[in-house]
Design an enzyme around this catalytic site. Structure first.
Site, PDB file in Angstrom:
ATOM      1  N   ASP A 107     -12.463  -8.810   4.499  1.00 35.35           N
ATOM      2  CA  ASP A 107     -13.767  -8.775   3.819  1.00 35.35           C
ATOM      3  C   ASP A 107     -14.359 -10.179   3.760  1.00 35.35           C
ATOM      4  O   ASP A 107     -15.557 -10.378   3.957  1.00 35.35           O
ATOM      5  CB  ASP A 107     -13.636  -8.243   2.379  1.00 35.35           C
ATOM      6  CG  ASP A 107     -13.797  -6.732   2.292  1.00 35.35           C
ATOM      7  OD1 ASP A 107     -13.508  -6.041   3.284  1.00 35.35           O
ATOM      8  OD2 ASP A 107     -14.211  -6.237   1.222  1.00 35.35           O
ATOM      9  N   TYR A 128       0.826  -1.213   0.000  1.00 33.79           N
ATOM     10  CA  TYR A 128       0.000   0.000   0.000  1.00 33.79           C
ATOM     11  C   TYR A 128       0.858   1.260   0.000  1.00 33.79           C
ATOM     12  O   TYR A 128       0.430   2.300  -0.472  1.00 33.79           O
ATOM     13  CB  TYR A 128      -0.888   0.039   1.247  1.00 33.79           C
ATOM     14  CG  TYR A 128      -2.250  -0.581   1.084  1.00 33.79           C
ATOM     15  CD1 TYR A 128      -2.394  -1.888   0.642  1.00 33.79           C
ATOM     16  CD2 TYR A 128      -3.404   0.136   1.393  1.00 33.79           C
ATOM     17  CE1 TYR A 128      -3.646  -2.462   0.523  1.00 33.79           C
ATOM     18  CE2 TYR A 128      -4.656  -0.428   1.270  1.00 33.79           C
ATOM     19  CZ  TYR A 128      -4.770  -1.724   0.829  1.00 33.79           C
ATOM     20  OH  TYR A 128      -6.011  -2.286   0.716  1.00 33.79           O
ATOM     21  N   LYS A 162       2.884 -15.362   1.881  1.00 35.47           N
ATOM     22  CA  LYS A 162       3.040 -16.054   0.600  1.00 35.47           C
ATOM     23  C   LYS A 162       4.540 -16.318   0.468  1.00 35.47           C
ATOM     24  O   LYS A 162       5.203 -15.900  -0.483  1.00 35.47           O
ATOM     25  CB  LYS A 162       2.479 -15.187  -0.535  1.00 35.47           C
ATOM     26  CG  LYS A 162       2.373 -15.889  -1.881  1.00 35.47           C
ATOM     27  CD  LYS A 162       1.317 -16.982  -1.945  1.00 35.47           C
ATOM     28  CE  LYS A 162       1.390 -17.717  -3.265  1.00 35.47           C
ATOM     29  NZ  LYS A 162       0.494 -18.885  -3.335  1.00 35.47           N
ATOM     30  N   ASP A 222      -3.364 -18.134  -0.031  1.00 35.02           N
ATOM     31  CA  ASP A 222      -4.395 -18.807  -0.835  1.00 35.02           C
ATOM     32  C   ASP A 222      -5.091 -19.887  -0.009  1.00 35.02           C
ATOM     33  O   ASP A 222      -6.318 -20.012  -0.014  1.00 35.02           O
ATOM     34  CB  ASP A 222      -3.810 -19.369  -2.143  1.00 35.02           C
ATOM     35  CG  ASP A 222      -2.522 -20.174  -1.952  1.00 35.02           C
ATOM     36  OD1 ASP A 222      -1.951 -20.169  -0.835  1.00 35.02           O
ATOM     37  OD2 ASP A 222      -2.073 -20.812  -2.925  1.00 35.02           O
ATOM     38  N   ASP A 264      -6.481  -6.836   4.090  1.00 35.31           N
ATOM     39  CA  ASP A 264      -7.613  -6.149   3.460  1.00 35.31           C
ATOM     40  C   ASP A 264      -8.558  -7.177   2.851  1.00 35.31           C
ATOM     41  O   ASP A 264      -9.769  -7.141   3.064  1.00 35.31           O
ATOM     42  CB  ASP A 264      -7.081  -5.192   2.383  1.00 35.31           C
ATOM     43  CG  ASP A 264      -8.204  -4.468   1.658  1.00 35.31           C
ATOM     44  OD1 ASP A 264      -9.110  -3.954   2.334  1.00 35.31           O
ATOM     45  OD2 ASP A 264      -8.178  -4.434   0.412  1.00 35.31           O
TER      46      ASP A 264
HETATM   47  C1  IPM Z   1     -10.407  -0.981   4.157  1.00 36.74           C
HETATM   48  C2  IPM Z   1     -10.665  -0.326   2.826  1.00 36.74           C
HETATM   49  C3  IPM Z   1      -9.509   0.625   2.510  1.00 36.74           C
HETATM   50  C4  IPM Z   1      -8.258  -0.207   2.436  1.00 36.74           C
HETATM   51  C5  IPM Z   1      -9.705   1.474   1.251  1.00 36.74           C
HETATM   52  C6  IPM Z   1     -10.982   2.283   1.303  1.00 36.74           C
HETATM   53  C7  IPM Z   1      -8.528   2.363   1.005  1.00 36.74           C
HETATM   54  O1  IPM Z   1     -10.858  -1.284   1.842  1.00 36.74           O
HETATM   55  O2  IPM Z   1     -10.263  -0.259   5.154  1.00 36.74           O
HETATM   56  O3  IPM Z   1     -10.364  -2.214   4.198  1.00 36.74           O
HETATM   57  O4  IPM Z   1      -7.961  -0.790   1.380  1.00 36.74           O
HETATM   58  O5  IPM Z   1      -7.539  -0.279   3.434  1.00 36.74           O
HETATM   59 MG    MG Z   2     -10.975  -3.283   2.586  1.00 37.79          MG
END
Ligand code: IPM
Ligand code: MG
Length: 358
Positions: free
Chosen positions: A251, A140, A191, A223, A247
């Protein structure tokens, strides 16, 4: 007096933050929580007002605060802007400026929502995972980065995955410390079979692990971890991983709990100051419609009470109030199950505050 910087941001950010603020105000007025709220602009909202997504005054506000409550940033309106002016850049810059290297993302299944998960109830029942994501390094932030034109005339995009040993060590230590007050297990996700940078990550985890003989450590390729999370998620206690992997996996873990609208997060630095935000984004498709689930933001307030404001009892009260709202059968649209009543953002927030008052 604790200063809390409130940065609602874009999309559904202002709606969900408004409900979380009602929770904070209730704690202030009825449970003697000593707080002072100050508002600031961030993301697209700040760009519209000041021509930049993270104005100097917002940064100053966040730096002076004991804790920051953030909604979400971004939206289609700002997608075509140069990278440096995009709302997401503000969030990354804020995390970096405050040195928030440890991002805690718990994935906890409220028993009332077992049927809201796309996985079978027996796979997710009792789920309690904590993802510790490195937040201010890795690909990042790595340099060099950009898009360049090669001699052939073709364009090439490039980013750099970099971690120093000390960057790895501090977040890994945090993960081990937290595992000590949980179920004493850490799974480091990398990884290392392909990326040298994460080979160093793995070596560093092994070295740090020697200092925590009471914590069981495991290593998993990303993975496989992605697969295990949907195959048998209850095998995990604490997961520690890089910025990008964290990240993605957070999710995925969110959906195990039924909705990404339920998941809070805390981003911490060496001190106890922190940034608290729901892990969902700005959801522009439902913004301004009073449809969004405010519970992730309200649960982020609970994390703030626990980590920055040192009020663990109030944190438990907020979590219990959320649970009571779910017990009462309230579900926002993201949790719709065809059985329970679907309610608005406002109604859900009101129910949590009512439970807190009771
Ligand atoms: C998160 C989001 C952010 C990230 C974006 C909005 C920059 O997806 O906080 O997970 O990638 O960190
Ligand atoms: Mg995110």
């Amino acid at each position: 007096m604790n200063k809390i910087a409130v940065l609602p941001g874009d999309g559904i950010g202002p709606e969900v933050v408004a409900e979380a603020v009602r929770v904070l105000e209730c704690l202030r007025d009825e449970h003697a929580l000593a707080i002072e709220l100050e508002y600031g602009l961030i993301g697209g909202a700040a760009y519209e007002a000041h021509g930049q997504p993270l104005p100097e005054e917002t940064l100053a506000l966040a730096r002076a605060a004991d804790a920051v409550l953030l909604g979400a940033v971004g939206g289609p309106r700002w997608e075509a802007l140069p990278m440096a002016l995009r709302p997401e850049k503000a969030l990354l810059a804020l995390r970096s400026a405050l040195g928030l290297f440890a991002n805690l993302r718990p994935a906890i299944l409220f028993p009332q929502l077992a049927s809201a998960s796309t996985l079978r109830p027996e796979v997710v029942e009792g789920l309690d995972i904590l993802i510790v994501r490195e937040l201010v390094g890795g690909i990042y932030f790595g340099e060099p980065r950009g898009v360049r034109t090669l001699d052939t005339g073709e364009r090439q995009g490039f980013n750099t995955l970099v971690y120093t040993e000390s960057e790895i060590e501090r977040v890994v230590r945090r993960a081990f410390e937290i595992a000590r007050v949980r179920r004493h297990r850490v799974c480091s996700v990398d990884k290392a079979n392909v990326l040298e940078c994460t080979e160093l990550w793995r070596e560093t985890v092994m070295r740090v692990a020697c200092e925590y003989p009471d914590v069981a450590v495991a290593h998993m390729y990303v993975d496989n971890a992605a697969m295990q999370l949907v195959r048998a998620p209850k095998q995990f206690d604490v997961i520690v991983t890089t910025n990008l992997f964290g990240d993605i996996l957070s999710d995925e873990a969110a959906m195990l709990t039924g909705s990404i609208g339920m998941l809070p997060s805390a981003s911490l630095n060496e001190t106890d100051r922190g940034l608290y935000e729901p892990i969902h984004g700005s959801a522009p498709d439902i913004a301004g419609q009073n449809l969004a689930n405010p519970l992730a933001t309200i649960l982020s307030v609970a994390m703030m009470l626990r980590y920055s404001l040192r009020q663990p009892d109030l944190a438990v009260r907020v979590e219990a109030a959320v649970s009571q709202a779910l017990d009462a059968g309230l579900r926002t649209a993201d949790l719709r199950d065809g059985i329970h009543e679907t309610v608005s953002t406002r109604t859900m927030g009101e129910a949590v505050v009512a439970a807190l008052r009771a």
